[in-house]
Write an enzyme that holds these catalytic residues in place. Structure first.
Site, PDB file in Angstrom:
ATOM      1  N   PHE A  48       0.807  -1.241   0.021  1.00  0.00           N
ATOM      2  CA  PHE A  48       0.020   0.073   0.017  1.00  0.00           C
ATOM      3  C   PHE A  48       0.948   1.290   0.098  1.00  0.00           C
ATOM      4  CE2 PHE A  48      -3.988  -2.340   0.517  1.00  0.00           C
ATOM      5  CZ  PHE A  48      -3.609  -3.610   1.384  1.00  0.00           C
ATOM      6  N   GLU A  79       3.890   6.287  -4.276  1.00  0.00           N
ATOM      7  CA  GLU A  79       5.138   6.634  -4.668  1.00  0.00           C
ATOM      8  C   GLU A  79       5.466   8.020  -3.990  1.00  0.00           C
ATOM      9  OE1 GLU A  79       4.845   4.874  -9.248  1.00  0.00           O
ATOM     10  OE2 GLU A  79       6.058   6.669  -8.754  1.00  0.00           O
ATOM     11  N   LYS A 138      -6.536  -5.299  -1.819  1.00  0.00           N
ATOM     12  CA  LYS A 138      -5.655  -4.252  -2.545  1.00  0.00           C
ATOM     13  C   LYS A 138      -6.486  -3.398  -3.657  1.00  0.00           C
ATOM     14  CE  LYS A 138      -2.346  -2.288  -4.629  1.00  0.00           C
ATOM     15  NZ  LYS A 138      -1.431  -1.154  -3.973  1.00  0.00           N
ATOM     16  N   CYS A 154      -0.327   2.979 -10.748  1.00  0.00           N
ATOM     17  CA  CYS A 154      -1.416   2.071  -9.883  1.00  0.00           C
ATOM     18  C   CYS A 154      -2.586   2.262 -10.497  1.00  0.00           C
ATOM     19  CB  CYS A 154      -0.915   2.093  -8.530  1.00  0.00           C
ATOM     20  SG  CYS A 154       0.557   1.670  -7.994  1.00  0.00           S
ATOM     21  N   LYS A 179      -4.197   1.218 -13.984  1.00  0.00           N
ATOM     22  CA  LYS A 179      -3.661  -0.049 -14.340  1.00  0.00           C
ATOM     23  C   LYS A 179      -4.839  -0.946 -13.237  1.00  0.00           C
ATOM     24  CE  LYS A 179      -0.057  -1.817 -12.348  1.00  0.00           C
ATOM     25  NZ  LYS A 179      -0.323  -2.826 -11.168  1.00  0.00           N
TER      26      LYS A 179
HETATM   27  C1  UDX Z   1      -1.694   4.695  -5.141  1.00  0.00           C
HETATM   28  C2  UDX Z   1      -2.291   4.331  -3.665  1.00  0.00           C
HETATM   29  O1  UDX Z   1      -2.488   5.441  -2.978  1.00  0.00           O
HETATM   30  C3  UDX Z   1      -1.219   3.362  -3.109  1.00  0.00           C
HETATM   31  O2  UDX Z   1      -1.836   2.819  -1.806  1.00  0.00           O
HETATM   32  C4  UDX Z   1      -1.119   2.150  -3.942  1.00  0.00           C
HETATM   33  O3  UDX Z   1      -0.155   1.254  -3.413  1.00  0.00           O
HETATM   34  C5  UDX Z   1      -0.357   2.526  -5.222  1.00  0.00           C
HETATM   35  O4  UDX Z   1      -1.219   3.540  -5.958  1.00  0.00           O
HETATM   36  P1  UDX Z   1       0.348   6.329  -6.082  1.00  0.00           P
HETATM   37  O5  UDX Z   1      -0.538   5.888  -7.544  1.00  0.00           O
HETATM   38  O6  UDX Z   1       1.725   6.396  -5.800  1.00  0.00           O
HETATM   39  O7  UDX Z   1      -0.375   5.367  -4.700  1.00  0.00           O
HETATM   40  O8  UDX Z   1      -0.106   7.691  -5.831  1.00  0.00           O
HETATM   41  P2  UDX Z   1      -1.332   8.675  -5.128  1.00  0.00           P
HETATM   42  O9  UDX Z   1      -0.899   9.387  -4.058  1.00  0.00           O
HETATM   43  O10 UDX Z   1      -2.508   7.613  -4.518  1.00  0.00           O
HETATM   44  O11 UDX Z   1      -2.193   9.470  -6.043  1.00  0.00           O
HETATM   45  C6  UDX Z   1      -2.659   8.801  -7.393  1.00  0.00           C
HETATM   46  C7  UDX Z   1      -3.321   9.880  -8.082  1.00  0.00           C
HETATM   47  O12 UDX Z   1      -4.347  10.787  -7.403  1.00  0.00           O
HETATM   48  C8  UDX Z   1      -2.290  11.023  -8.391  1.00  0.00           C
HETATM   49  O13 UDX Z   1      -2.497  11.288  -9.989  1.00  0.00           O
HETATM   50  C9  UDX Z   1      -2.757  12.333  -7.575  1.00  0.00           C
HETATM   51  O14 UDX Z   1      -2.389  13.539  -8.126  1.00  0.00           O
HETATM   52  C10 UDX Z   1      -4.065  12.064  -7.610  1.00  0.00           C
HETATM   53  N1  UDX Z   1      -4.638  12.879  -6.362  1.00  0.00           N
HETATM   54  C11 UDX Z   1      -4.301  12.115  -5.041  1.00  0.00           C
HETATM   55  C12 UDX Z   1      -5.572  13.823  -6.604  1.00  0.00           C
HETATM   56  O15 UDX Z   1      -5.818  14.190  -7.644  1.00  0.00           O
HETATM   57  N2  UDX Z   1      -5.963  14.464  -5.358  1.00  0.00           N
HETATM   58  C13 UDX Z   1      -5.884  13.860  -4.444  1.00  0.00           C
HETATM   59  O16 UDX Z   1      -6.291  14.447  -3.168  1.00  0.00           O
HETATM   60  C14 UDX Z   1      -5.025  12.787  -3.871  1.00  0.00           C
END
Ligand code: UDX
Length: 442
Positions: free
Chosen positions: A164, A167, A216, A272, A275
């Site tokens: 979880f 990045e 997940k 993530c 996909k």
């Molecule tokens: C995600 C999940 O959070 C994580 O638990 C999983 O293991 C992998 O996928 P990640 O993809 O690294 O992590 O990024 P995350 O911080 O979740 O953001 C995903 C997307 O949502 C990004 O494009 C981010 O800009 C966007 N986002 C996030 C928003 O637009 N608004 C928000 O408030 C938070």
């Protein structure tokens, strides 16, 4: 059956050190290996790429992950962390082998397990008797059986232990998790994997493999749903003259909703969510369920990219051909250098297709790399990138951009239009020097 245990912070000395092999050193594998070494285990990380391994052995970390370099150096100097080429080298002397190889999206949306199967077949020949194999990569429900079949080792138990990790904050997410999930039909194997996390103070959920794998996907899909929902509400706010920032505070104050992960933006992206959301739709289909809600979440996300493009079209009076657009931010979110499925890249491609000239700055993208469109002009400065631009488009919420003076930009730009797709900037400051400001939902 769920067994929920609470682990409490234990001193390092009481940790039963386990020999661990990490197969695949991407942000998940590298973070998992360095953190398990930090918790007192003996970790050998393997990758197929000799160059990458050579860099890691010299302490050079190829990704941006806060705190990871320190943990890698700590592990190597303590003799608990090492790097080798090839999975066999790492697996031959381990108690537990973590599969952290990519599970890319296949043609039909399903997760491609070929790397997982290949890694399992490779290590099957050398795994010590009664070793345990852990699926750490995000794999479809039922994948533990796929790995068991690939291993052909009845003595080796396969356990699901999904990651979880976000990045950019992967180390923090590993060492301060909301929960650890362990899925296995073999109680002893589940407890052995759970005990690796003894050094952490967290909730450990022990369940069956299918439930662990479903947790997940469901978690990621719900987070994507939350974001598409707030982006949809932002579109309504624009129509009714409401301010999304106030609406989010009003909604999020309800503990059942919460204010976290509720920031409107250009749409969600990354390696993530896109996909995993498509994979879950495929998993649902194979389970005779049409996940229409999640299909809608993906549709809203694609529409969000288009809404941002239309704001730029509106800013240039409807005619984009030959117009110059300056873009702040290429990565899919701040805090990472990852361009995979970045909304910024998708939006730029659409603007280029409309005949615009696009020049962009991102603090982590200094030269053209895979994923950057050729026609895009890369700049090395957030000020220089705005020279001669008709519109400034903010697509990634890097702090750098918050403190740039609107007065300066008013002198470098050709036009006075700004589209802030992250609601990052202070609207009044930019309007005061004559800019027309368009945000998201306000
Ligand atoms: C995600 C999940 O959070 C994580 O638990 C999983 O293991 C992998 O996928 P990640 O993809 O690294 O992590 O990024 P995350 O911080 O979740 O953001 C995903 C997307 O949502 C990004 O494009 C981010 O800009 C966007 N986002 C996030 C928003 O637009 N608004 C928000 O408030 C938070």
């Amino acid at each position: 059956m769920v067994l929920v245990r609470h682990h409490y912070q234990l001193s390092g000395s009481s940790i039963l050190s386990t020999a661990i092999a990490i197969i695949g050193t991407g942000y998940v594998g590298l973070t998992t290996g360095a953190c398990l070494a930090h918790l007192g285990h003996k970790v050998v990380c393997a990758d197929i790429d000799p160059e990458k391994i050579a860099k890691l052995q010299s302490g050079v970390i190829p990704i941006i992950e806060l705190g990871l370099t320190e943990l890698v150096n700590e592990g190597m100097s303590a003799g608990r962390l090492s790097f080798v080429v090839g999975s066999v080298e790492a697996a031959k002397s381990c108690d537990i082998a973590f599969l952290c190889v990519p599970t890319p999206q296949g043609e039909d949306g399903s997760a491609d397990l070929s790397y997982v199967q290949q890694a399992a077949e490779e290590i099957a020949a050398v795994l010590p008797f009664e070793a345990i194999v852990v699926n750490k990569s995000t794999v479809p429900v039922g994948s533990t059986k796929v790995v068991e079949r690939a291993l052909k080792r009845p003595d080796v138990k396969v356990v699901s232990n999904p990651e979880f990790l976000r990045e950019g904050s992967a180390v923090q997410d590993f060492l301060k998790p909301d929960r650890v999930v362990v899925g296995s039909d073999d109680q002893a194997a589940a407890m052995k994997v759970a005990s690796l996390y003894d050094g952490l103070s967290t909730r450990v959920i022990i369940t069956d493999p299918a439930s662990a794998e479903t947790i997940k996907y469901a978690a990621n899909a719900f987070l994507a749903t939350k974001l598409s929902f707030v982006n949809a509400v932002a579109a309504i706010c624009e129509g009714v003259g409401a301010d999304i920032n106030d609406v989010v505070v009003g909604m999020g104050s309800d503990k059942r909703i919460g204010e976290n992960f509720l920031r409107p933006g250009p749409g969600w992206g990354g390696s993530c969510f896109p996909k995993d959301s498509r994979a879950l739709i495929k998993i649902a289909e194979d389970a005779n369920y049409s996940f229409d809600l999640l299909k809608g979440v993906i549709t809203v996300n694609d529409q969000q990219f288009e809404r941002v493009v239309q704001k730029v079209v509106q800013a240039v009076g409807g005619e984009t051909t030959e117009k110059t657009i300056a873009v702040w931010g290429l990565t899919f979110k701040a805090g990472t250098d990852d361009l995979r499925d970045s909304p910024s890249i998708e939006i730029i491609k659409r603007l280029l297709a409309l005949g615009s000239k696009v020049q962009a700055f991102d603090p982590t993208v200094t030269n053209s790399k895979p994923g950057v469109p050729e026609q895009l002009n890369l700049s090395l400065s957030p000020i220089e990138v705005t020279v001669g631009a008709d519109v400034l488009l903010v697509l990634t919420e890097w702090d750098d951009f918050k403190w740039i003076s609107p007065t300066t930009i008013a002198t470098t730009m050709n036009g006075k239009q700004i589209v802030d797709a992250r609601n990052l900037l202070n609207r009044k400051d930019w309007e005061q020097v004559g800019f027309t400001y368009q945000g998201i939902g306000r």
